[in-house]
Write a protein that holds these residues in place. Structure first.
Motif, PDB file in Angstrom:
ATOM      1  N   ILE A 278      -1.134  16.359  -0.574  1.00 19.67           N
ATOM      2  CA  ILE A 278      -1.519  16.278   0.834  1.00 19.67           C
ATOM      3  C   ILE A 278      -2.122  14.895   1.112  1.00 19.67           C
ATOM      4  O   ILE A 278      -1.714  14.197   2.025  1.00 19.67           O
ATOM      5  CB  ILE A 278      -2.518  17.400   1.191  1.00 19.67           C
ATOM      6  CG1 ILE A 278      -1.776  18.750   1.155  1.00 19.67           C
ATOM      7  CG2 ILE A 278      -3.124  17.154   2.572  1.00 19.67           C
ATOM      8  CD1 ILE A 278      -2.664  19.950   1.334  1.00 19.67           C
ATOM      9  N   VAL A 279      -3.075  14.508   0.268  1.00 17.90           N
ATOM     10  CA  VAL A 279      -3.798  13.252   0.512  1.00 17.90           C
ATOM     11  C   VAL A 279      -2.854  12.036   0.416  1.00 17.90           C
ATOM     12  O   VAL A 279      -2.843  11.177   1.309  1.00 17.90           O
ATOM     13  CB  VAL A 279      -4.977  13.092  -0.481  1.00 17.90           C
ATOM     14  CG1 VAL A 279      -5.638  11.728  -0.323  1.00 17.90           C
ATOM     15  CG2 VAL A 279      -6.002  14.210  -0.278  1.00 17.90           C
ATOM     16  N   ALA A 280      -2.068  11.966  -0.656  1.00 19.34           N
ATOM     17  CA  ALA A 280      -1.225  10.781  -0.851  1.00 19.34           C
ATOM     18  C   ALA A 280      -0.150  10.637   0.235  1.00 19.34           C
ATOM     19  O   ALA A 280      -0.016   9.559   0.819  1.00 19.34           O
ATOM     20  CB  ALA A 280      -0.610  10.795  -2.258  1.00 19.34           C
TER      21      ALA A 280
ATOM     22  N   LEU B 185       7.244  12.507   6.046  1.00 16.80           N
ATOM     23  CA  LEU B 185       7.269  13.690   6.915  1.00 16.80           C
ATOM     24  C   LEU B 185       6.167  14.682   6.539  1.00 16.80           C
ATOM     25  O   LEU B 185       5.500  15.232   7.414  1.00 16.80           O
ATOM     26  CB  LEU B 185       8.642  14.359   6.881  1.00 16.80           C
ATOM     27  CG  LEU B 185       9.776  13.557   7.535  1.00 16.80           C
ATOM     28  CD1 LEU B 185      11.025  14.415   7.678  1.00 16.80           C
ATOM     29  CD2 LEU B 185       9.392  13.005   8.894  1.00 16.80           C
ATOM     30  N   ILE B 186       5.958  14.894   5.256  1.00 28.54           N
ATOM     31  CA  ILE B 186       4.853  15.768   4.834  1.00 28.54           C
ATOM     32  C   ILE B 186       3.528  15.206   5.345  1.00 28.54           C
ATOM     33  O   ILE B 186       2.699  15.931   5.908  1.00 28.54           O
ATOM     34  CB  ILE B 186       4.806  15.889   3.284  1.00 28.54           C
ATOM     35  CG1 ILE B 186       5.844  16.890   2.800  1.00 28.54           C
ATOM     36  CG2 ILE B 186       3.431  16.278   2.769  1.00 28.54           C
ATOM     37  CD1 ILE B 186       5.449  18.344   3.001  1.00 28.54           C
ATOM     38  N   GLY B 187       3.348  13.915   5.167  1.00 20.18           N
ATOM     39  CA  GLY B 187       2.108  13.265   5.595  1.00 20.18           C
ATOM     40  C   GLY B 187       1.906  13.360   7.099  1.00 20.18           C
ATOM     41  O   GLY B 187       0.805  13.645   7.575  1.00 20.18           O
ATOM     42  N   THR B 188       2.980  13.154   7.834  1.00 22.09           N
ATOM     43  CA  THR B 188       2.902  13.239   9.299  1.00 22.09           C
ATOM     44  C   THR B 188       2.552  14.667   9.718  1.00 22.09           C
ATOM     45  O   THR B 188       1.722  14.886  10.598  1.00 22.09           O
ATOM     46  CB  THR B 188       4.255  12.820   9.925  1.00 22.09           C
ATOM     47  OG1 THR B 188       4.608  11.531   9.422  1.00 22.09           O
ATOM     48  CG2 THR B 188       4.170  12.764  11.446  1.00 22.09           C
ATOM     49  N   TYR B 189       3.163  15.626   9.038  1.00 16.51           N
ATOM     50  CA  TYR B 189       2.911  17.040   9.368  1.00 16.51           C
ATOM     51  C   TYR B 189       1.455  17.425   9.102  1.00 16.51           C
ATOM     52  O   TYR B 189       0.794  17.996   9.968  1.00 16.51           O
ATOM     53  CB  TYR B 189       3.861  17.928   8.560  1.00 16.51           C
ATOM     54  CG  TYR B 189       3.638  19.408   8.774  1.00 16.51           C
ATOM     55  CD1 TYR B 189       3.964  20.008   9.996  1.00 16.51           C
ATOM     56  CD2 TYR B 189       3.095  20.208   7.771  1.00 16.51           C
ATOM     57  CE1 TYR B 189       3.755  21.370  10.197  1.00 16.51           C
ATOM     58  CE2 TYR B 189       2.887  21.563   7.968  1.00 16.51           C
ATOM     59  CZ  TYR B 189       3.209  22.139   9.182  1.00 16.51           C
ATOM     60  OH  TYR B 189       2.989  23.482   9.384  1.00 16.51           O
TER      61      TYR B 189
ATOM     62  N   ALA C  69       0.816  -1.212   0.000  1.00 12.55           N
ATOM     63  CA  ALA C  69       0.000   0.000   0.000  1.00 12.55           C
ATOM     64  C   ALA C  69       0.848   1.261   0.000  1.00 12.55           C
ATOM     65  O   ALA C  69       1.828   1.365   0.727  1.00 12.55           O
ATOM     66  CB  ALA C  69      -0.917  -0.002   1.216  1.00 12.55           C
ATOM     67  N   PHE C  70       0.471   2.218  -0.845  1.00  8.86           N
ATOM     68  CA  PHE C  70       1.081   3.556  -0.858  1.00  8.86           C
ATOM     69  C   PHE C  70       0.010   4.528  -0.361  1.00  8.86           C
ATOM     70  O   PHE C  70       0.053   4.969   0.774  1.00  8.86           O
ATOM     71  CB  PHE C  70       1.605   3.849  -2.270  1.00  8.86           C
ATOM     72  CG  PHE C  70       1.875   5.297  -2.610  1.00  8.86           C
ATOM     73  CD1 PHE C  70       1.957   6.287  -1.632  1.00  8.86           C
ATOM     74  CD2 PHE C  70       2.096   5.670  -3.931  1.00  8.86           C
ATOM     75  CE1 PHE C  70       2.223   7.621  -1.973  1.00  8.86           C
ATOM     76  CE2 PHE C  70       2.364   6.998  -4.273  1.00  8.86           C
ATOM     77  CZ  PHE C  70       2.418   7.969  -3.294  1.00  8.86           C
ATOM     78  N   ALA C  71      -0.991   4.842  -1.172  1.00  7.42           N
ATOM     79  CA  ALA C  71      -2.095   5.705  -0.750  1.00  7.42           C
ATOM     80  C   ALA C  71      -3.386   4.960  -1.097  1.00  7.42           C
ATOM     81  O   ALA C  71      -3.822   4.944  -2.246  1.00  7.42           O
ATOM     82  CB  ALA C  71      -2.029   7.042  -1.450  1.00  7.42           C
ATOM     83  N   SER C  72      -3.968   4.352  -0.077  1.00  5.07           N
ATOM     84  CA  SER C  72      -5.020   3.355  -0.302  1.00  5.07           C
ATOM     85  C   SER C  72      -6.246   3.880  -1.037  1.00  5.07           C
ATOM     86  O   SER C  72      -6.910   3.116  -1.732  1.00  5.07           O
ATOM     87  CB  SER C  72      -5.447   2.752   1.038  1.00  5.07           C
ATOM     88  OG  SER C  72      -4.310   2.254   1.690  1.00  5.07           O
ATOM     89  N   SER C  73      -6.564   5.160  -0.914  1.00  4.95           N
ATOM     90  CA  SER C  73      -7.778   5.665  -1.579  1.00  4.95           C
ATOM     91  C   SER C  73      -7.502   6.015  -3.044  1.00  4.95           C
ATOM     92  O   SER C  73      -8.409   6.419  -3.759  1.00  4.95           O
ATOM     93  CB  SER C  73      -8.331   6.884  -0.835  1.00  4.95           C
ATOM     94  OG  SER C  73      -7.594   8.046  -1.150  1.00  4.95           O
ATOM     95  N   LEU C  74      -6.252   5.887  -3.470  1.00  5.36           N
ATOM     96  CA  LEU C  74      -5.871   6.252  -4.843  1.00  5.36           C
ATOM     97  C   LEU C  74      -5.273   5.089  -5.629  1.00  5.36           C
ATOM     98  O   LEU C  74      -5.350   5.069  -6.858  1.00  5.36           O
ATOM     99  CB  LEU C  74      -4.838   7.390  -4.797  1.00  5.36           C
ATOM    100  CG  LEU C  74      -5.265   8.687  -4.121  1.00  5.36           C
ATOM    101  CD1 LEU C  74      -4.047   9.466  -3.638  1.00  5.36           C
ATOM    102  CD2 LEU C  74      -6.092   9.545  -5.051  1.00  5.36           C
TER     103      LEU C  74
END
Lengths: 95, 493
Positions: B316-318, B364-368, B210-215
């Motif tokens: 942002i989402v991914a 890090l972007i995702g965590t932020y 999995a990378f970005a599950s909704s995409l």
């Protein structure tokens, strides 16, 4: 919004990724470039818009509450870096 | 025997049934072609020769009895993101060192059930994060296409760069790939191959890292439209193990090929005309419009006003979804472990060492953006923008538009090690500017080779369909293919 070096370090801590001082500095620049890029979303009028929760219009499927798998301890630990008697081995976490 | 590798899936299937050669001969032809080529192109990270011969032999036994599935004896390459039982599956990351799953992904199992043969695992950007295949732990993949008169090595695109190169260089008959923001369609466009990302939910995501599950969605990269139809039909299924897989009948994709597009309404979105876009892309797009008009389709100018916001919302989402999905790589359950002073130190060192630059950046972007105090400003806003992006498409389809025609990418393939791209992560992101809207809206999209630029590099056109309108996409994609003809790289490797 731009992030300072302490924020970068705090986020790295939350993400459990070690960052030395050099890397933190590089990362700060890169994160700010990306955050600058996504800033344009602030132009969009999102008043009254529902956030997307599912891209396909369907009800969430639910599986039956039954046991349909199991007895695979060996498979589950097969790829672990350290194992003893089907347990994952880690360093001591409680004193 | 090298000639065997020039056959498409549909051609090889006919000849296997007619017993002109055996599945083992076909597999051996690919294995020997790959042996030499891979040193230069680096498309495969692992070749499973023994497994391939074993599967081909079993196919021959079935073919001899007049049995066999839709892909019987067809040698395929599998992107390293798909779990393959007891065989290297690492998403081309260091952190999954030595991971050999004890299970098979649903998509690959579907292919084996139809008789396909696995040649090996294909290179990709680490965890599918990248648009050039340069973030792979196993090094970059080289595009079989080069500018005329140049020896400069070009990227095959990404993240499915190994899949695209292997198909374009005839190192497999077809390949599996995945697409989160354009990772099937952009490499297909860069290599003169066909790539389709089906509607979200058409293929099971079970057993795909999995990378970005909704995409994330799986799809094929193939040499022509017909092969893409054949492979997608086999890959698609409803699956109890993925609650987002849809329980809808799978269309007769191959049967739709050749049907007239007369009367079809093709939308041309004005927002896809970008400043600084090479004139050749503009010309190619106009060429595509003319082909459809000549075929009897109606061309309609449309507007998808939120297009420009798809890429920032995606970034942002991914990463947000990725930061959550990649939390599982902790050095305890599988893969790499770098021992530290205590458990937290072990996690931190393992993840610092195991993830590459691009993956660390996105985590890090995702965590932020998910962290306390920033969630509403970033993640929630992005998900609302996503609703608006999807609504743009719905409005166009409700107005009677059947499908949408756009360029696949804003440029042709660029050099490995391109300094501008390496220096600015956002510049690399822009590769996906035409493809990412489709993932954000969950729609199907196909990239078809449509022409060459002045340097002789392939360019693609993209068709975007309504949800689950894959049949129509194949039908229309074939119109482009018939008009443009096929594109094969001159062999230099």
């Amino acid at each position: 919004m731009s992030v300072d070096i302490d924020t970068v370090k705090r986020v790295a801590k939350l993400a459990r990724i070690a960052l030395d001082a050099d890397r933190a500095k590089t990362m700060q620049g890169e994160l700010n470039t990306i955050l600058g890029f996504v800033e344009q979303l602030n132009e969009v009028d999102i008043e009254g818009v529902e956030p997307m929760t599912s891209v396909v219009d369907m009800a969430m499927k639910k599986r039956k509450d039954v046991v349909n798998d199991g007895d695979k301890a060996e498979d589950i630990v097969a790829n672990a870096p350290a194992v003893e008697e089907n347990f994952f081995m880690v360093s001591k976490v409680i004193e | 025997m090298t000639e065997l590798t020039s056959l498409t899936i549909s051609q090889a299937t006919k000849k296997l049934k007619a017993k002109e050669f055996t599945a083992l001969e076909l597999t051996d032809a690919y294995l020997s072609a790959t042996e030499k080529a891979n040193e230069v192109l680096n498309a495969y990270v692992v070749q499973s020769d023994d497994k391939a011969r074993e599967m081909a032999t079993a196919s021959d036994a079935r073919l001899a009895k007049g049995e066999g599935g839709a892909l019987e004896g067809i040698p395929l390459g599998i992107k390293d993101l798909f779990a393959t039982k007891d065989i290297h599956t690492q998403a081309c990351s260091h952190i999954l060192d030595n991971f050999k799953p004890r299970y098979e992904s649903t998509v690959t199992q579907n292919l084996w059930d139809d008789g396909a043969v696995m040649l090996g695992k294909l290179n990709m950007d680490e965890f599918a994060m990248g648009s050039s295949n340069e973030t792979s732990f196993y090094g970059p993949v080289t595009n079989p296409w080069r500018n005329k008169g140049s020896n400069q090595a070009l990227v095959p695109g990404g993240s499915s760069g190994g899949s695209a190169t292997a198909v374009a260089a005839h190192l497999c008959a077809g390949a599996t790939a995945t697409d989160t923001g354009g990772s099937i369609r952009q490499p297909a466009a860069f290599t003169g191959t066909v790539g389709i990302k089906p509607t979200y939910g058409r293929c099971s995501r079970w057993g795909i890292v999995a990378f970005a599950s909704s995409l994330d969605q799986a799809g094929p990269i193939t040499r022509d439209v017909r092969d893409a139809a054949i492979m997608l039909k086999s890959m698609a299924s409803v699956d109890e193990k993925d609650t987002t897989s849809v329980d809808m009948p799978i269309g007769d994709y191959e049967g739709a090929i050749g049907n007239s597009v007369k009367g079809m309404k093709i939308g041309i979105p004005k927002e896809y005309r970008r400043d600084g876009m090479p004139e050749e892309i503009e010309t190619l797009w106009q060429q595509g419009i003319d082909w459809f008009r000549d075929a009897g389709a109606e061309i309609v100018d449309i507007s998808l006003p939120h297009t420009v916001y798809a890429l920032p919302a995606y970034y942002i989402v991914a990463p947000a979804e990725a930061s959550s999905n990649l939390a599982r790589y902790d050095g305890v359950r599988y893969g790499l472990r770098i021992d530290g002073n205590d458990i937290t130190d072990t996690y931190e060192r393992t993840r610092a060492e195991g993830f590459g630059d691009e993956v660390r950046r996105r985590i890090l972007i995702g965590t932020y953006v998910l962290s306390s105090g920033y969630y509403d400003a970033y993640y929630l806003r992005a998900q609302k923008v996503r609703t608006l992006i999807k609504r743009d498409f719905e409005n166009a389809f409700n107005d009677g538009i059947d499908m949408i025609l756009t360029p696949s990418t804003p440029s042709a393939a660029f050099a490995i090690g391109d300094e501008e791209m390496a220096a600015d992560p956002v510049k690399m992101f822009l590769n996906d500017v035409f493809t990412v809207t489709v993932n954000m809206a969950g729609l199907p999209g196909i990239s078809v080779p449509a022409g060459l630029d002045k340097g002789g590099l392939p360019l693609g056109l993209q068709l975007i369909g309504k949800p689950f309108a894959e049949e129509e996409l194949f039908q229309a994609a074939y119109v482009i293919e018939q008009a443009a003809g096929g594109f094969v790289a001159d062999k230099w490797w």
